[in-house]
Design a protein around this motif. Sequence first.
Motif, PDB file in Angstrom:
ATOM      1  N   GLY A 557      78.461  70.730 -21.042  1.00 25.26           N
ATOM      2  CA  GLY A 557      79.757  70.712 -21.702  1.00 25.26           C
ATOM      3  C   GLY A 557      79.843  69.612 -22.748  1.00 25.26           C
ATOM      4  O   GLY A 557      78.825  69.150 -23.286  1.00 25.26           O
ATOM      5  N   TYR A 558      81.063  69.157 -23.027  1.00 27.21           N
ATOM      6  CA  TYR A 558      81.239  68.147 -24.062  1.00 27.21           C
ATOM      7  C   TYR A 558      82.517  67.356 -23.790  1.00 27.21           C
ATOM      8  O   TYR A 558      83.350  67.738 -22.969  1.00 27.21           O
ATOM      9  N   LEU A 559      82.640  66.240 -24.494  1.00 30.98           N
ATOM     10  CA  LEU A 559      83.811  65.385 -24.373  1.00 30.98           C
ATOM     11  C   LEU A 559      84.775  65.647 -25.517  1.00 30.98           C
ATOM     12  O   LEU A 559      84.360  65.797 -26.665  1.00 30.98           O
ATOM     13  N   GLU A 560      86.043  65.712 -25.188  1.00 32.12           N
ATOM     14  CA  GLU A 560      87.085  65.611 -26.202  1.00 32.12           C
ATOM     15  C   GLU A 560      87.599  64.182 -26.101  1.00 32.12           C
ATOM     16  O   GLU A 560      88.155  63.773 -25.079  1.00 32.12           O
ATOM     17  N   GLN A 561      87.396  63.406 -27.152  1.00 34.01           N
ATOM     18  CA  GLN A 561      87.550  61.957 -27.066  1.00 34.01           C
ATOM     19  C   GLN A 561      88.923  61.510 -27.572  1.00 34.01           C
ATOM     20  O   GLN A 561      89.330  61.840 -28.697  1.00 34.01           O
ATOM     21  N   ALA A 562      89.588  60.727 -26.734  1.00 33.70           N
ATOM     22  CA  ALA A 562      90.888  60.199 -27.141  1.00 33.70           C
ATOM     23  C   ALA A 562      90.749  59.257 -28.319  1.00 33.70           C
ATOM     24  O   ALA A 562      91.612  59.223 -29.207  1.00 33.70           O
ATOM     25  N   ASP A 563      89.648  58.478 -28.333  1.00 35.59           N
ATOM     26  CA  ASP A 563      89.468  57.564 -29.467  1.00 35.59           C
ATOM     27  C   ASP A 563      89.107  58.327 -30.728  1.00 35.59           C
ATOM     28  O   ASP A 563      89.646  58.071 -31.803  1.00 35.59           O
ATOM     29  N   GLY A 564      88.184  59.294 -30.628  1.00 35.82           N
ATOM     30  CA  GLY A 564      87.814  60.077 -31.808  1.00 35.82           C
ATOM     31  C   GLY A 564      89.006  60.794 -32.403  1.00 35.82           C
ATOM     32  O   GLY A 564      89.188  60.843 -33.625  1.00 35.82           O
ATOM     33  N   THR A 565      89.857  61.359 -31.546  1.00 34.18           N
ATOM     34  CA  THR A 565      91.029  62.082 -32.026  1.00 34.18           C
ATOM     35  C   THR A 565      92.052  61.124 -32.623  1.00 34.18           C
ATOM     36  O   THR A 565      92.678  61.411 -33.651  1.00 34.18           O
ATOM     37  N   ALA A 566      92.214  59.966 -31.988  1.00 25.79           N
ATOM     38  CA  ALA A 566      93.132  58.964 -32.542  1.00 25.79           C
ATOM     39  C   ALA A 566      92.641  58.433 -33.886  1.00 25.79           C
ATOM     40  O   ALA A 566      93.445  58.211 -34.807  1.00 25.79           O
ATOM     41  N   TRP A 567      91.326  58.204 -33.994  1.00 21.98           N
ATOM     42  CA  TRP A 567      90.789  57.756 -35.288  1.00 21.98           C
ATOM     43  C   TRP A 567      91.132  58.775 -36.381  1.00 21.98           C
ATOM     44  O   TRP A 567      91.476  58.407 -37.512  1.00 21.98           O
ATOM     45  N   MET A 568      91.013  60.062 -36.045  1.00 19.41           N
ATOM     46  CA  MET A 568      91.299  61.088 -37.049  1.00 19.41           C
ATOM     47  C   MET A 568      92.789  61.157 -37.391  1.00 19.41           C
ATOM     48  O   MET A 568      93.154  61.445 -38.530  1.00 19.41           O
TER      49      MET A 568
END
Length: 917
Positions: A557-568
Amino acid sequence: MTAEHLRLDETRSQKKPWKKWGPYLSERQWGTVREDYSESGNAWDYFTHDQARSRAYRWGEDGLAGLSDDKQRLCFALALWNGKDPILKERLFGLTNSEGNHGEDVKEYYFYLDSTPTHSYMKYLYKYPQAAYPYDELVQTNRERSRQELEYELLDTGVFDGDRYFDVLVEYAKESADDVLIKISVSNRGSEAATLHLLPTLWFRNTWSWTKGAAKPSLEQITGSKGLTTLLAKHEELGKYYLSCEGEIPLLFTENETNTQRLFNKSNQSAYVKDGINEYVVHGQQQAVNPYRTGTKAAAHYQLQVGGGKTTVIRLRLSHAAPSEETGAGKSFATGFDKLMEERLREADEFYGAITPPSLTKDQRAMMRQALAGMLWSKQYYYFDLDKWLEEHGADPLIPAKMPNLRNRQWFHMVNNDVISMPDKWEYPWYAAWDLAFHCVAFTAVDPDFAKQQLNLMLHDLYIHPNGQVPAYEWNFGDVNPPVHAWATWFVYQADKQLRGEGDLQFLKVGFQKLVLNFTWWVNRKDPSGRNVFEGGFLGLDNIGVFDRSAPLPTGGYLEQADGTAWMALFCQNMLDIALELAAHDSVYEEMALKFLQHFMWIAAAMDRIGEHHDEMWDEEDGFFYDLLRLPDGSATRLRVRSMVGLLPLCASTVFDNEMVARFPDLLERARAFLRQHPELMATIAPPNKPGYKDRRLLSILDESKLRRVLAKLLDENEFLSPFGIRSLSKFHLEHPYIFQVHAEEYRVDYLPAESNTGMFGGNSNWRGPIWMPVNALIIRALLNLYGYYGNDFTVECPTGSGKQMNLFEISREIVKRLGSMFLPDQQGRRPVFGGTQKFQSDPHWRDHILFYEFFHGDNGAGLGASHQTGWTGLIGRLLQIDGAITADVYLEGGRLATTKKIAELARGRKKPGATS
């Protein structure tokens, strides 16, 4: 306007090359990816410190307290010998990643004490033991220690006992852009006289061995003024330079070419090789240096007998102009020299006095100055032609690779040939893209032009990939760093605009166009499901997660990242800011402003959809954001690690003044229509159509309820709030480690306030508890923005549970105060940054030389990791400047531009130096 500000203006408007000469040498060129030609890709082992004195570098040069031109063609640095070491001290020694029990680490004591932005004045201190340097002891002892034990440091070896060492203080001052005075003051801190061989060294970077027919420069001794020894340097591009050395002393010449006999048991092509001066001084080999006094590397050989407690001064001058009798021998040389040195130091005092808020204390002023000076010293010429390097490794973009795992093989387009701000010129002597964005924010305090130039580089077509990806760092340019360059671009533009009185629209337009490419890369590559939730890998946060986020997950599977999404989400806000600024001059940008507003809404809403869902990042029970593990069968689970990952959504908070909103009625109406069409997007976030203080508007992932819940954890001293700033992981996990089981294997995250106990991303990478300056700076930015919207009526407990209510401005100031306290003397006169190292805490020759570490102990504030990462830790200088210049009333009434306006007024209005270090 100060003399240094005038030099900056001359550099900008008249193109005077005041920055042509600077501290552009690396502290370590060996062990870098650029110099790695091994099949294994183990750069540390391929080109070692032991080889460095004998082996010519391919791509750059290093040196001690060094100086070079901006293309690193001609280099100057010190070499030292105490009569006992097995080798000359020509470069800083440290442990490789495999040698150190906490990873790579420099084992020397050196300090960047002062610098102006044009390098018209610079000061560097190196502490050199009089006993033999314990190379083998440091390697062996650290290798034997576990990760749970402290590092074995140079002070632990006893070589500084009895103060038997030299303080070697190097000062540079520019008479003109091409005329540099060099003063070396050697102080014997011991009680007995001691001998030091001091060898100021001038050499050319080897550019002739790699290209057939390339011109070879030359050094030679010439007859100069009486009382001086003069060396002439001739270079096809640079022309002629003269190094005048005080006194009539011997010059030693050799070639900057590899000693193949020593390293590879092959005959040397030249009778004189790179380590010739070392062999002559240390081993007495007369034949190792050229008796005809010519070559491409040369050193003046001073043999000094320095009495106990005494200081000896040596003066040199590197100039484009030939030395004359008027500036020549004896007393006239020294008198004019010292006068110019004093004048440049006075001008440096004046410059820092002008940019330092009067409200700062003497210790705060000194800290701010050293932080910013350290950033200026951390510039380095960085040369890396990937097309050539890959060709030399047998790679070709059009044919199958001989080495399919060769790093960076997708980056053939890249040519780096510039002076760049480094994270740490010994531990990280290569640029890191997200670090650099924070560097640029700090550089606006002293040199906005350099900040703009650095951001332009990262977005230049010779850097950014054709697909829009911003390069990460040389170990893997294709790794993913947080997209902070739009924020840095907007910050730098605003700071520069306030200082100059008008904005550099060309800089903003070019940056915007390239950032659109990067945004598109993120959307196409890092949102695999197309649902506006993002991956990204480790995103600069190393081992903060349960798993290595850059590797395949053990669960699949994969991660949906809170930091990656917040950065965007923050990326969208920054691009909206830029688009609105450009739309004020060209209406075509209104369309892009709407695009980024809409995209922010989709991203923010995706982090917490209407209703309760198990497959979203917001956890209503905990009141916190978490990464989401999406498994191959379609199920999902939150990884309940309370970390910086869950605080970064707070950072995606931007406020817009009503004047900006009212300026674009058509855009506003289209935005309202979009929100009427999609009311569900506003259900769980701060309502963007709700006016705040002075009718301002807020874009934020966190509505007021979420904001209070996140702040309750942020400001809890048993969670994130340390006495010295915001921790990267909640202290909650000290007694409640997060454990995840996969196929009977345990993955866990514990609160680790110091260095890591895991080897993930190297031995000294750790986001599991320590304090990191850049994310603290983003949290402070968010709090100030939110204060501008909510005003004084919004208060929370700080610290949580204390009963003491603070508004968001007061909280931001409290965090700055805690961060700054790491570097300042406490009531006992001890600086927390130095931890338990008694020499640094009590010795008057050590205690005021501050080191700006990579990160800091989450409980006691001691410095950890790289010891000279003034790069992003230098942000403390900018934070102090902002905190000292602005008041709550000024910020609340003036909005987010009030800070840059106030600092611009400060820099323009004060001409006399304030209290300085």
